[in-house]
Design an enzyme around this catalytic site. Structure first.
Site, PDB file in Angstrom:
ATOM      1  N   GLY A   1      82.794  31.040  85.612  1.00 28.16           N
ATOM      2  CA  GLY A   1      81.774  31.468  84.589  1.00 28.16           C
ATOM      3  C   GLY A   1      82.835  31.577  83.226  1.00 28.16           C
ATOM      4  O   GLY A   1      81.938  31.666  81.826  1.00 28.16           O
TER       5      GLY A   1
ATOM      6  N   LYS B   1      77.314  44.280  79.769  1.00 30.78           N
ATOM      7  CA  LYS B   1      76.483  45.112  80.291  1.00 30.78           C
ATOM      8  C   LYS B   1      76.615  46.700  79.794  1.00 30.78           C
ATOM      9  O   LYS B   1      77.067  47.130  81.156  1.00 30.78           O
ATOM     10  CB  LYS B   1      74.909  44.154  81.640  1.00 30.78           C
ATOM     11  CG  LYS B   1      74.979  43.376  81.118  1.00 30.78           C
ATOM     12  CD  LYS B   1      74.557  42.738  82.618  1.00 30.78           C
ATOM     13  CE  LYS B   1      73.912  41.269  82.814  1.00 30.78           C
ATOM     14  NZ  LYS B   1      73.494  41.089  84.419  1.00 30.78           N
TER      15      LYS B   1
ATOM     16  N   GLU C   1      86.587  37.097  80.784  1.00 36.02           N
ATOM     17  CA  GLU C   1      85.688  37.368  81.771  1.00 36.02           C
ATOM     18  C   GLU C   1      84.190  36.700  80.687  1.00 36.02           C
ATOM     19  O   GLU C   1      83.754  36.352  79.997  1.00 36.02           O
ATOM     20  CB  GLU C   1      85.423  38.437  81.957  1.00 36.02           C
ATOM     21  CG  GLU C   1      85.881  39.307  82.721  1.00 36.02           C
ATOM     22  CD  GLU C   1      85.588  38.514  84.144  1.00 36.02           C
ATOM     23  OE1 GLU C   1      84.592  37.493  84.749  1.00 36.02           O
ATOM     24  OE2 GLU C   1      85.816  38.669  85.678  1.00 36.02           O
ATOM     25  N   ASP C   2      83.712  36.371  81.519  1.00 34.09           N
ATOM     26  CA  ASP C   2      81.964  35.707  81.119  1.00 34.09           C
ATOM     27  C   ASP C   2      81.261  36.651  80.538  1.00 34.09           C
ATOM     28  O   ASP C   2      80.450  36.740  79.912  1.00 34.09           O
ATOM     29  CB  ASP C   2      81.589  34.891  82.046  1.00 34.09           C
ATOM     30  CG  ASP C   2      81.069  35.040  83.507  1.00 34.09           C
ATOM     31  OD1 ASP C   2      81.557  36.695  83.633  1.00 34.09           O
ATOM     32  OD2 ASP C   2      80.808  34.381  84.005  1.00 34.09           O
TER      33      ASP C   2
ATOM     34  N   PHE D   1      69.070  39.331  83.729  1.00 28.44           N
ATOM     35  CA  PHE D   1      69.734  38.113  83.966  1.00 28.44           C
ATOM     36  C   PHE D   1      69.596  37.144  83.559  1.00 28.44           C
ATOM     37  O   PHE D   1      68.453  36.623  82.971  1.00 28.44           O
ATOM     38  CB  PHE D   1      69.044  37.461  85.779  1.00 28.44           C
ATOM     39  CG  PHE D   1      69.910  36.914  86.060  1.00 28.44           C
ATOM     40  CD1 PHE D   1      71.242  37.069  86.631  1.00 28.44           C
ATOM     41  CD2 PHE D   1      69.743  35.556  86.190  1.00 28.44           C
ATOM     42  CE1 PHE D   1      71.829  35.879  87.446  1.00 28.44           C
ATOM     43  CE2 PHE D   1      70.652  34.647  86.678  1.00 28.44           C
ATOM     44  CZ  PHE D   1      72.000  34.321  87.727  1.00 28.44           C
TER      45      PHE D   1
ATOM     46  N   ARG E   1      75.127  26.214  83.171  1.00 33.88           N
ATOM     47  CA  ARG E   1      75.973  25.762  82.930  1.00 33.88           C
ATOM     48  C   ARG E   1      76.664  25.102  81.760  1.00 33.88           C
ATOM     49  O   ARG E   1      77.259  25.436  80.084  1.00 33.88           O
ATOM     50  CB  ARG E   1      77.440  25.976  84.139  1.00 33.88           C
ATOM     51  CG  ARG E   1      77.545  27.175  84.985  1.00 33.88           C
ATOM     52  CD  ARG E   1      78.820  26.550  85.592  1.00 33.88           C
ATOM     53  NE  ARG E   1      79.039  27.068  87.148  1.00 33.88           N
ATOM     54  CZ  ARG E   1      79.356  29.010  87.518  1.00 33.88           C
ATOM     55  NH1 ARG E   1      78.989  29.076  86.369  1.00 33.88           N
ATOM     56  NH2 ARG E   1      79.107  29.011  88.508  1.00 33.88           N
TER      57      ARG E   1
ATOM     58  N   ASP F   1      79.743  43.117  84.719  1.00 38.38           N
ATOM     59  CA  ASP F   1      77.837  44.033  84.346  1.00 38.38           C
ATOM     60  C   ASP F   1      78.343  45.055  85.575  1.00 38.38           C
ATOM     61  O   ASP F   1      78.203  45.956  83.916  1.00 38.38           O
ATOM     62  CB  ASP F   1      77.319  42.988  85.382  1.00 38.38           C
ATOM     63  CG  ASP F   1      76.105  43.325  85.579  1.00 38.38           C
ATOM     64  OD1 ASP F   1      75.036  44.299  85.377  1.00 38.38           O
ATOM     65  OD2 ASP F   1      75.244  42.719  87.255  1.00 38.38           O
TER      66      ASP F   1
ATOM     67  N   ASP G   1      75.667  30.455  85.635  1.00 42.29           N
ATOM     68  CA  ASP G   1      74.736  29.898  85.458  1.00 42.29           C
ATOM     69  C   ASP G   1      74.187  30.746  86.480  1.00 42.29           C
ATOM     70  O   ASP G   1      73.620  31.827  87.264  1.00 42.29           O
ATOM     71  CB  ASP G   1      75.812  29.229  87.352  1.00 42.29           C
ATOM     72  CG  ASP G   1      75.919  30.177  87.784  1.00 42.29           C
ATOM     73  OD1 ASP G   1      76.628  31.185  87.619  1.00 42.29           O
ATOM     74  OD2 ASP G   1      76.157  29.939  89.458  1.00 42.29           O
TER      75      ASP G   1
HETATM   76  P1  5GP Z   1      80.104  42.602  88.225  1.00 39.79           P
HETATM   77  O1  5GP Z   1      81.321  42.501  89.471  1.00 39.79           O
HETATM   78  O2  5GP Z   1      81.173  43.386  86.860  1.00 39.79           O
HETATM   79  O3  5GP Z   1      78.738  42.955  88.450  1.00 39.79           O
HETATM   80  O4  5GP Z   1      79.646  41.131  88.254  1.00 39.79           O
HETATM   81  C1  5GP Z   1      80.565  40.068  87.537  1.00 39.79           C
HETATM   82  C2  5GP Z   1      79.788  38.667  87.557  1.00 39.79           C
HETATM   83  O5  5GP Z   1      78.774  38.684  88.119  1.00 39.79           O
HETATM   84  C3  5GP Z   1      80.119  38.184  86.915  1.00 39.79           C
HETATM   85  O6  5GP Z   1      81.313  37.689  86.350  1.00 39.79           O
HETATM   86  C4  5GP Z   1      78.528  36.760  87.227  1.00 39.79           C
HETATM   87  O7  5GP Z   1      79.546  35.949  88.202  1.00 39.79           O
HETATM   88  C5  5GP Z   1      77.668  37.935  87.678  1.00 39.79           C
HETATM   89  N1  5GP Z   1      76.688  38.145  87.161  1.00 39.79           N
HETATM   90  C6  5GP Z   1      76.640  39.378  86.279  1.00 39.79           C
HETATM   91  N2  5GP Z   1      75.405  39.470  85.321  1.00 39.79           N
HETATM   92  C7  5GP Z   1      75.221  38.109  85.266  1.00 39.79           C
HETATM   93  C8  5GP Z   1      73.693  37.155  84.782  1.00 39.79           C
HETATM   94  O8  5GP Z   1      73.820  38.291  83.489  1.00 39.79           O
HETATM   95  N3  5GP Z   1      73.686  36.434  84.603  1.00 39.79           N
HETATM   96  C9  5GP Z   1      74.923  35.319  85.312  1.00 39.79           C
HETATM   97  N4  5GP Z   1      74.647  34.266  85.320  1.00 39.79           N
HETATM   98  N5  5GP Z   1      75.705  35.915  86.328  1.00 39.79           N
HETATM   99  C10 5GP Z   1      75.697  37.055  85.993  1.00 39.79           C
HETATM  100 MG    MG Z   2      82.555  36.004  86.308  1.00 42.02          MG
END
Ligand code: 5GP
Ligand code: MG
Length: 178
Positions: free
Chosen positions: A48, A134, A102-103, A155, A168, A106, A162
């Site tokens: 991402g 977030k 990081e992209d 989301f 993407r 969350d 993606d």
């Molecule tokens: P975390 O481990 O912080 O809960 O989530 C990280 C991963 O979840 C991100 O690297 C991404 O791949 C995916 N993710 C979380 N929120 C989103 C979102 O709003 N859109 C997309 N496309 N991916 C998300």
């Molecule tokens: Mg990621």
């Protein structure tokens, strides 16, 4: 484009590419100030982050290096917990100033894994740069030092992010239609 359809879902325009570039420019300026006289190694977490990493790198005026990693999770043979592995890190990071790219952060679960796997190699410092954060979902204690933008728990897709493989390539960020 104000609406896009990816697979079975509809998305609406949320953050324009021009706004994204402005925010990344501001973030780059901060990093340039904070890392004056240093030579940070950016470690971008694929997939991402590829677009953000490229645009952030272009904003840096300090000497900087970049490397790309993936996080693989698998179930160990004995313990039942998932084990994580950092794939693609060939650099020696001991004593280096690391910026994780990081992209989106969350819940922060992914970030904690990456952070732990990096710190055990004894870098001089580890900071985190993310395109999106977030804050309402993030429940970990690692400081997110550089967030280009903060968003609610929607989301989103585009600009590297993606939905099941698609989206993407979008230059803007879109959020799911409720
Ligand atoms: P975390 O481990 O912080 O809960 O989530 C990280 C991963 O979840 C991100 O690297 C991404 O791949 C995916 N993710 C979380 N929120 C989103 C979102 O709003 N859109 C997309 N496309 N991916 C998300
Ligand atoms: Mg990621």
């Amino acid at each position: 484009m104000t609406n896009v359809t990816l697979h079975d879902k509809q998305f609406e325009l949320y953050i324009s590419g021009a706004d994204i570039r402005k925010r990344i420019g501001a973030l780059g300026e901060k990093i340039n100030v904070d890392y004056t006289g240093k030579k940070p190694l950016l470690i971008a977490v694929l997939n991402g982050s590829f677009m953000f990493a490229a645009d952030l790198m272009r904003e840096l005026t300090v000497q900087a290096e970049i490397s790309f990693v993936k996080v693989a999770s698998y179930h160990g043979s004995v313990s039942s917990g998932a084990v994580s592995e950092l794939i693609g890190l060939t650099e020696h990071i001991e004593g280096r100033d690391i910026i994780v790219v990081e992209d989106i952060v969350d819940t922060g679960t992914t970030l904690v894994k990456v952070y732990d796997m990096l710190t055990e190699r004894h870098p001089a410092s580890v900071r985190v740069a993310t395109l999106l954060l977030k804050p309402d979902a993030y429940n970990k204690s690692i400081p997110v030092d550089y967030a280009a933008m903060e968003i609610p728990n929607d989301f989103i897709v585009g600009y590297g992010l993606d939905y099941d493989g698609l989206g993407r390539n979008l230059r803007d960020i879109y959020k799911i239609k409720s």
